[in-house]
Scaffold this motif. Sequence first.
Motif, PDB file in Angstrom:
ATOM      1  N   ALA A 185       0.831  -1.203   0.000  1.00 59.39           N
ATOM      2  CA  ALA A 185       0.000   0.000   0.000  1.00 59.39           C
ATOM      3  C   ALA A 185       0.865   1.253   0.000  1.00 59.39           C
ATOM      4  CB  ALA A 185      -0.922  -0.004   1.217  1.00 59.39           C
ATOM      5  N   ASP A 186       0.228   2.369  -0.315  1.00 59.64           N
ATOM      6  CA  ASP A 186       0.915   3.656  -0.252  1.00 59.64           C
ATOM      7  C   ASP A 186       1.153   4.050   1.203  1.00 59.64           C
ATOM      8  OD1 ASP A 186       1.847   6.215  -1.443  1.00 59.64           O
ATOM      9  OD2 ASP A 186       0.116   7.002  -0.361  1.00 59.64           O
ATOM     10  N   THR A 187       0.110   3.941   2.005  1.00 61.73           N
ATOM     11  CA  THR A 187       0.195   4.208   3.445  1.00 61.73           C
ATOM     12  C   THR A 187      -0.760   3.264   4.162  1.00 61.73           C
ATOM     13  OG1 THR A 187      -1.558   5.882   3.308  1.00 61.73           O
ATOM     14  CG2 THR A 187       0.741   6.662   3.186  1.00 61.73           C
ATOM     15  N   ARG A 216      -5.777   0.199   4.664  1.00 65.38           N
ATOM     16  CA  ARG A 216      -4.902   0.366   3.506  1.00 65.38           C
ATOM     17  C   ARG A 216      -5.125   1.717   2.837  1.00 65.38           C
ATOM     18  NH1 ARG A 216      -2.383  -2.650  -0.662  1.00 65.38           N
ATOM     19  NH2 ARG A 216      -2.715  -1.709  -2.713  1.00 65.38           N
ATOM     20  N   ASP A 217      -4.035   2.381   2.464  1.00 65.43           N
ATOM     21  CA  ASP A 217      -4.060   3.644   1.720  1.00 65.43           C
ATOM     22  C   ASP A 217      -4.912   4.711   2.399  1.00 65.43           C
ATOM     23  OD1 ASP A 217      -2.354   2.739  -0.303  1.00 65.43           O
ATOM     24  OD2 ASP A 217      -4.007   1.825  -1.411  1.00 65.43           O
ATOM     25  N   ARG A 269      -4.126   8.443   1.433  1.00 68.38           N
ATOM     26  CA  ARG A 269      -4.655   8.992   0.180  1.00 68.38           C
ATOM     27  C   ARG A 269      -6.065   9.561   0.387  1.00 68.38           C
ATOM     28  NH1 ARG A 269      -2.438   7.665  -4.606  1.00 68.38           N
ATOM     29  NH2 ARG A 269      -4.466   7.484  -5.607  1.00 68.38           N
ATOM     30  N   ARG A 310      -8.929   8.028  -6.279  1.00 68.21           N
ATOM     31  CA  ARG A 310      -9.230   8.304  -4.872  1.00 68.21           C
ATOM     32  C   ARG A 310     -10.713   8.075  -4.594  1.00 68.21           C
ATOM     33  NH1 ARG A 310      -4.829  11.381  -2.481  1.00 68.21           N
ATOM     34  NH2 ARG A 310      -3.384  12.046  -4.117  1.00 68.21           N
ATOM     35  N   GLN A 316     -11.372   4.406  -4.439  1.00 67.85           N
ATOM     36  CA  GLN A 316     -10.967   3.835  -3.169  1.00 67.85           C
ATOM     37  C   GLN A 316     -11.975   4.154  -2.062  1.00 67.85           C
ATOM     38  OE1 GLN A 316      -7.124   5.054  -1.759  1.00 67.85           O
ATOM     39  NE2 GLN A 316      -7.350   3.950   0.170  1.00 67.85           N
TER      40      GLN A 316
END
Length: 386
Positions: free
Chosen positions: A269-271, A286-287, A290, A306, A309
Amino acid sequence: MSIDDLLERAAELKSELVAFGQGPRFARRLDTVLFEAADDDGFLDEGTAILAMDYFMLQRRLSDGRTVLERFVAGRRPPLSDDEREMLLGWHDVIEGCFEVRRFDGDAVLLHNLIDDLVYRVYSNMGRKGFAKIRAGTFVVGRIVPLHPATDAWMVTGTYTPYPKSARRQIAAAAAQQLTTHPELLRRNPAMLQKAWEIQAEHRADFIDQVGTDLIVLPPQEAQDTLREHYRRQRERALANLDTKTTKRKAKASPPPEQLRLREDMLTADTIGLIYDEVEGLNHYRDFGRLDALFADPTLARDRTRLTQLREYLDDDSVSPLAIRWLVQRHPDNADRVFRTLLRKPGFSWARDGEDLLRRRKKTHFDREPLPSISTVGERLAELLQ
């Protein structure tokens, strides 16, 4: 009615219920349940088949939301008396337990459920011979239901599996695993449930002390390291509270928190957002960063990924409403703009429509009783685990 009369009537009605549930109207659904209960090779032993059928009749919800038991009670001819209806509908309250046999008391056996740490007076509709395979000090894994709401008596339903005293560690491990995966099993014991809430509050306070907040957004590897450190601290605290050197040595032999590893999809994941909520406990998303950026700056909605998500957060039943509430709480002035773009509803107002939206999209979360994410064990189970 006496206990003997209730048992006799329960046996008669259970026989009728089984015949009803095995009838042609439920054949396809029952076949599905039996298929699900079979092992990987398609084998289904008699005991497992009996338990699967018992679950199907007492607990499995049909397309109309009712159970086979409810349909039987509603449609039985001649109609059941009010007392009989009350008895049968009480069978929805199934306890699946890992029991230690305390002693026999007449035709009843006193079973100590290692999961909720309560003792149940249990009968068999076959009388004392229904317990011919068990002895005091041995163990039983099985299902029980209330005999009748007007009594404190319970009755075996389906079948049970007896285990010798030598299986104590196997049974204790199974009970602990059930508690870990199903903390709702504590609800029968208010003292244990309250203790679980207290421990969760302590863990949350320690997490805040560790990271400085109850919500933190981190790169995946840092999130994993943070979780490892949190669980290491809790493990050290637990070890410090143990009484004997032998117990500590055995506890230290269990897999350490350093082996904790997030799922691969989390690590890519990104963050990851770590949230330690007062009610729902410690969760990771997850993420999350974002989406946090999207709520901080709604113009980022031009990036359709975005919004996709956010829609996944909204539609995925495994994602608690907590995550979305936190996003709104962190950026309350921008929530309307984000959801108006996502839902294509210019008049959407989070203050007016937000909770209704969550209730529609995440109904199962609102149907659940709030429970701590941490389980506690009773004294006897703790002894057996040691």
